[in-house]
Design a protein around this motif. Structure first.
Motif, PDB file in Angstrom:
ATOM      1  N   ILE A  37     -52.004  14.344 -91.307  1.00  9.95           N
ATOM      2  CA  ILE A  37     -50.593  14.019 -91.101  1.00  9.95           C
ATOM      3  C   ILE A  37     -49.728  15.227 -91.451  1.00  9.95           C
ATOM      4  CG2 ILE A  37     -48.706  12.514 -91.841  1.00  9.95           C
ATOM      5  CD1 ILE A  37     -50.947  11.107 -90.232  1.00  9.95           C
ATOM      6  N   LYS A  38     -50.060  15.877 -92.570  1.00 10.93           N
ATOM      7  CA  LYS A  38     -49.282  17.039 -93.005  1.00 10.93           C
ATOM      8  C   LYS A  38     -50.131  17.899 -93.932  1.00 10.93           C
ATOM      9  CE  LYS A  38     -44.651  18.179 -94.468  1.00 10.93           C
ATOM     10  NZ  LYS A  38     -43.346  17.618 -94.796  1.00 10.93           N
ATOM     11  N   TYR A  39     -49.992  19.207 -93.783  1.00 12.63           N
ATOM     12  CA  TYR A  39     -50.647  20.156 -94.684  1.00 12.63           C
ATOM     13  C   TYR A  39     -49.687  20.439 -95.830  1.00 12.63           C
ATOM     14  CZ  TYR A  39     -53.658  20.883 -90.665  1.00 12.63           C
ATOM     15  OH  TYR A  39     -54.516  20.680 -89.613  1.00 12.63           O
ATOM     16  N   ALA A  60     -44.145  16.982 -87.884  1.00 17.37           N
ATOM     17  CA  ALA A  60     -42.875  17.157 -87.177  1.00 17.37           C
ATOM     18  C   ALA A  60     -41.669  16.913 -88.085  1.00 17.37           C
ATOM     19  CB  ALA A  60     -42.813  16.225 -85.971  1.00 17.37           C
ATOM     20  N   GLY A  61     -41.918  16.524 -89.342  1.00 15.44           N
ATOM     21  CA  GLY A  61     -40.827  16.261 -90.278  1.00 15.44           C
ATOM     22  C   GLY A  61     -40.266  14.859 -90.214  1.00 15.44           C
TER      23      GLY A  61
END
Length: 88
Positions: A37-39, A60-61
Motif C-alpha cells: 500500500i505504501k513504502y 497516491a496519498g
C-alpha cells in the motif's frame, strides 16, 4: 464545504542492535497478491531505535479503505509483521 477528519497515525518502532542494517518498512493489504500500500522506509539504518508513522494513506496519498493491514519490517536477520486495523 465538507470538513475532512484527520486520520490517526500508526507508529512503528524498532531497535537495531550492533551494525548498520538495510531495512524495508511497508504497509501491506491482506490480499492474495500481497500488494504494498505504501513504502514507509527503504534503505540503510544505523544502530538505535527508529520510529515511522503510517497515516493510513496509499502510494497516491489517498486514504485507504477500512480493513486489516500489516506493517512489515524486514532487515538483515529479521522479518516482523504487525497488524493495523483501519476503522472509519
Amino acid at each position: 464545504m465538507k470538513k475532512i477528519k484527520k486520520a490517526r497515525k500508526s507508529q512503528v518502532n524498532y531497535k537495531i542492535l550492533g551494525e548498520k542494517y538495510e531495512v524495508s518498512i511497508n504497509s501491506e493489504r491482506v490480499l492474495p497478491d500481497g500488494n504494498v500500500i505504501k513504502y514507509l522506509h527503504t534503505g540503510p539504518e544505523k544502530a538505535g531505535t527508529h520510529y515511522y508513522d503510517w497515516d493510513g494513506s496509499n502510494l497516491a496519498g489517498k486514504a485507504v479503505a477500512r480493513g486489516m493491514y500489516f506493517i512489515r519490517v524486514v532487515g538483515n536477520g529479521f522479518d516482523e509483521t504487525r497488524k493495523v486495523m483501519v476503522v472509519k
